[in-house]
Write a protein that holds these residues in place. Structure first.
Motif, short mmCIF file in Angstrom:
data_model
loop_
_atom_site.label_atom_id
_atom_site.label_comp_id
_atom_site.label_asym_id
_atom_site.label_seq_id
_atom_site.Cartn_x
_atom_site.Cartn_y
_atom_site.Cartn_z
N GLU A 192 2.48 -76.90 47.77
CA GLU A 192 2.36 -75.67 46.63
C GLU A 192 0.74 -75.11 46.68
OE1 GLU A 192 3.28 -77.90 43.06
OE2 GLU A 192 5.46 -77.99 43.56
N ASP A 196 -0.24 -71.29 47.31
CA ASP A 196 -1.22 -70.57 46.31
C ASP A 196 -2.29 -70.08 47.46
OD1 ASP A 196 0.30 -70.93 44.03
OD2 ASP A 196 -0.95 -72.63 43.42
N LYS A 201 -4.00 -66.84 45.94
CA LYS A 201 -4.20 -66.96 44.44
C LYS A 201 -5.32 -67.82 44.26
CE LYS A 201 0.48 -66.05 43.66
NZ LYS A 201 2.21 -66.54 43.48
N ASN A 204 -5.11 -70.39 40.84
CA ASN A 204 -4.21 -71.45 41.05
C ASN A 204 -4.64 -72.56 41.80
OD1 ASN A 204 -2.85 -69.65 39.16
ND2 ASN A 204 -1.05 -69.31 40.52
N SER A 205 -5.19 -71.99 42.91
CA SER A 205 -5.61 -73.14 44.13
C SER A 205 -6.45 -73.97 43.52
CB SER A 205 -5.96 -72.20 45.44
OG SER A 205 -5.23 -71.41 45.74
#
Length: 327
Positions: A192, A196, A201, A204-205
């Protein structure tokens, strides 16, 4: 001679079935043919000559579809015309039956397929089967929990089941066993994070990175290695893709086979969405050129060296993430 054809893309299930066949003939001479060890001059002897040390042979032809075409033709001809060249069993492993095998009569055909990513119930059944082969049992709920931790990767799931079978002192592996043994920040969470990152992103990362770094089991080197393999896989997928706007499932499977990257990860890279996906995937192929991924892979190698020489992961990883997302 008994001829057995094992079809499918599951290396683990094939290995288990072959081991079961071998266990039934403990005194048999085992001969394995693969694209790596094939010697054309010796093939006739392998099929026709018995061993002075055994009266029973098990010949395993692995990864048949990766042999050169002339070798496939020659082995198929030998199998077709030599009905009983030796006493024992011949096992032929191939992903999908091809034209060279159509005229051969097999005594048994076994399917060994990795479930499609959207078939949760088949993944659960596969895990329960793995456990039963190791004399343990799993409930559906426990199998689901393992998949949550590890993700839908056959090799990783099998290794996790083996670990749990050793750890659990009861016949039934419990959810508590899974929570005790399985690392929360495992490959599913890394996957996930990487998605990201690859979709740029940044916020988010960084949020996911902060959570992972707080874990007592966090390994900076392990995360760097995961990033390295992730972007190598992206490189292989783009190299074998067609730069299309949309891909269907058969095209995803073809790219997966050509690139040797898991179907689930290929689907993620190419924007193929499953019904149970929590996050809508986009076509990452559109965001990168091969040269830009090559640069990222070099940057990861430098990141790895810095970590191994004492660099602070709380500084190095955010800097690396910002570099990717701003490019």
């Amino acid at each position: 001679m008994q001829k057995i054809l094992i079809l499918g893309n599951s290396t683990i299930q094939k290995r288990i079935r072959i081991e079961e066949i071998i266990k039934k003939s403990p005194n048999a001479e085992i001969v394995t043919l693969s694209p790596e060890n094939y010697v054309d001059e010796e093939i006739n002897n392998i099929f026709t000559m018995g061993s002075i040390f055994s009266t029973n042979r098990i010949i395993i032809i692995s990864d048949f579809d990766s042999f050169k075409i002339p070798y496939q033709e020659k082995m198929s001809t030998l199998l077709k015309h030599c009905e009983s060249p030796f006493e024992g069993t011949l096992i032929l492993d191939i992903q999908k039956e091809n034209k060279y095998l159509k005229e051969i009569t097999f005594d048994k055909k076994i399917e060994a397929m990795i479930p499609p990513p959207w078939k949760d119930e088949l993944w659960i059944e596969m895990l329960k089967d793995f456990a039963s082969k190791l004399n343990k049992q799993l409930s559906d709920e426990t199998a689901e929990k393992i998949i949550q931790f590890v993700g839908k990767n056959e090799d990783l799931l099998y290794e996790e089941i083996k670990k749990l079978c050793i750890y659990s002192n009861t016949e039934i592996i419990s959810i508590k066993d899974v929570e005790d043994v399985s690392t929360y920040f495992s490959s599913a969470n890394y996957e996930e994070l990487c998605y990201d990152l690859v979709t740029k992103k940044l916020s988010n990362s960084l949020i996911k990175l902060q959570s992972i770094v707080k874990s007592s089991s966090f390994s900076p080197i392990a995360l760097a290695n995961y990033l390295y393999k992730y972007f190598l896989d992206l490189y292989a997928v783009i190299l074998n893709g067609e730069r299309k706007t949309n891909y269907n499932w058969s095209e995803v499977m073809k790219v997966s086979k050509d690139s040797m990257v898991s179907q689930q990860r290929v689907a993620s890279f190419l924007g193929f969405n499953f019904k149970n996906d929590k996050v809508k995937k986009i076509n990452v192929e559109k965001l990168y050129f091969l040269t830009s991924i090559e640069k990222i892979i070099i940057d990861i190698e430098e990141l790895d060296r810095s970590l191994k020489t004492g660099g602070d992961p709380k500084v190095l990883f955010p800097n690396f993430f910002e570099k990717i997302c701003s490019a």
